[in-house]
Enzyme design. Sequence first.
Site, short mmCIF file in Angstrom:
data_model
loop_
_atom_site.label_atom_id
_atom_site.label_comp_id
_atom_site.label_asym_id
_atom_site.label_seq_id
_atom_site.Cartn_x
_atom_site.Cartn_y
_atom_site.Cartn_z
CG ASP A 1 67.21 57.73 14.17
OD1 ASP A 1 68.04 58.13 13.34
OD2 ASP A 1 66.06 57.33 13.85
CG HIS B 1 61.83 59.32 7.01
ND1 HIS B 1 61.17 59.73 8.15
CD2 HIS B 1 62.05 58.00 7.18
CE1 HIS B 1 61.02 58.69 8.96
NE2 HIS B 1 61.54 57.63 8.39
CE LYS C 1 65.39 58.70 10.67
NZ LYS C 1 64.63 58.38 11.89
CE1 TYR D 1 59.99 57.43 12.48
CE2 TYR D 1 61.66 57.81 14.13
CZ TYR D 1 61.27 57.25 12.94
OH TYR D 1 62.17 56.50 12.23
P1 NAD Z 1 64.13 47.36 16.28
O1 NAD Z 1 64.76 46.36 15.40
O2 NAD Z 1 64.96 48.24 17.12
O3 NAD Z 1 63.09 46.55 17.11
C1 NAD Z 1 62.31 47.10 18.10
C2 NAD Z 1 61.52 45.95 18.72
O4 NAD Z 1 62.43 45.03 19.33
C3 NAD Z 1 60.59 46.47 19.79
O5 NAD Z 1 59.33 45.91 19.55
C4 NAD Z 1 61.15 45.95 21.09
O6 NAD Z 1 60.13 45.46 21.90
C5 NAD Z 1 62.05 44.81 20.67
N1 NAD Z 1 63.26 44.79 21.51
C6 NAD Z 1 64.10 45.84 21.74
N2 NAD Z 1 65.09 45.46 22.56
C7 NAD Z 1 64.89 44.16 22.85
C8 NAD Z 1 65.57 43.23 23.65
N3 NAD Z 1 66.69 43.56 24.30
N4 NAD Z 1 65.09 41.97 23.72
C9 NAD Z 1 63.97 41.62 23.05
N5 NAD Z 1 63.27 42.45 22.28
C10 NAD Z 1 63.73 43.73 22.18
O7 NAD Z 1 63.16 48.25 15.34
P2 NAD Z 1 62.89 49.78 15.09
O8 NAD Z 1 62.48 50.50 16.32
O9 NAD Z 1 61.97 49.86 13.95
O10 NAD Z 1 64.30 50.33 14.62
C11 NAD Z 1 65.16 51.09 15.44
C12 NAD Z 1 65.12 52.55 15.08
O11 NAD Z 1 65.43 52.73 13.70
C13 NAD Z 1 63.73 53.20 15.21
O12 NAD Z 1 63.32 53.41 16.53
C14 NAD Z 1 63.93 54.45 14.40
O13 NAD Z 1 64.67 55.40 15.13
C15 NAD Z 1 64.74 53.90 13.23
N6 NAD Z 1 63.89 53.54 12.07
C16 NAD Z 1 64.07 54.24 10.92
C17 NAD Z 1 63.29 53.95 9.82
C18 NAD Z 1 63.50 54.71 8.56
O14 NAD Z 1 62.70 54.58 7.63
N7 NAD Z 1 64.52 55.51 8.47
C19 NAD Z 1 62.31 52.94 9.87
C20 NAD Z 1 62.16 52.24 11.06
C21 NAD Z 1 62.96 52.54 12.15
#
Ligand code: NAD
Length: 275
Positions: A45, A108, A75, A50
């Site tokens: 994704d 988005h 997106k 990004y």
């Molecule tokens: P997430 O909830 O996946 O959190 C990521 C954080 O969690 C990172 O800082 C990482 O260090 C930590 N983490 C990951 N695995 C871990 C583990 N096993 N143990 C402990 N900590 C851990 O947040 P995200 O990246 O914002 O969301 C996931 C994906 O969603 C994004 O990468 C993106 O592709 C998508 N996204 C979309 C939007 C949107 O507006 N459509 C906005 C934000 C994110």
Amino acid sequence: MTVPRVTLNDSHLIPQLGFGVFKVDPGETERIVSDALEVGYRHIDTAAIYGNEEGVGRAIAASGIARDELFVTTKLWNADQGSETAPAAFDASLEKLGLDHVDLYLIHWPTPQRDLYVESWRALETIREGGRTRSIGVSNFLVEHLERLERECDIVPAVNQIELHPYHQRRAETAYGHDHGIVTEAWGPLGQGKYPLLELDEITAAAAAHERTSAQVVLRWHLQQGHVVFPKSNSRARIAENFDVFDFELSDDEMRAITALERGERVGGDPLEIN
Ligand code: NAD
């Protein structure tokens, strides 16, 4: 490990667990996505905003994995919304990814101030007809935005990708999705690390009971509700940990205890304000 796939309303299949690359540094994206593909992820994704679509594309090209085994989402950024600009933005994303099609293309944010999401959606409908994206969907849409698409457009979005984690469970949007055949994708599934989700008693108790990590428990909580998730991490160990969630199951009591954590608290942007 075979990741379960969810059937979208256009009959395409999406792997329920993927890898998200929000805030993955463009210079590191190829290495990190290559790690994820080696671990076994087949769903990536990304988004134009990004700035790392090229790195995603390079990792895919280098992997040698057949294109039809991969599911790639990107997106349309807010500034590119509109009937004239959306097709050009889509072309630019495909070019950067080095692909001839994506699997899913999303608006988005609704950006209601711009009031261009309806005409942008019609542009996505046309792009889908041309076959260069298999499916189309939206992101950060509230029920009022979904209702407007329902009234004014033809295609029902395949997914709505929304912020969703135990403190912010989005009951209105998930219920609408359930009733209209729109799959919920949960972004920020781990709360983006912005509150001590992984230390809450309800999560650590389930983690201890199953001898798993808190992150694995939270991902199970999503998967068992049918959400599509794509947690992000730069660390190969965590990328592997987050993928290793298909050999245990939370009990109904464990699911209920985590669901009871709801507080209506966002960690990300307000869909009515982001512009
Ligand atoms: P997430 O909830 O996946 O959190 C990521 C954080 O969690 C990172 O800082 C990482 O260090 C930590 N983490 C990951 N695995 C871990 C583990 N096993 N143990 C402990 N900590 C851990 O947040 P995200 O990246 O914002 O969301 C996931 C994906 O969603 C994004 O990468 C993106 O592709 C998508 N996204 C979309 C939007 C949107 O507006 N459509 C906005 C934000 C994110």
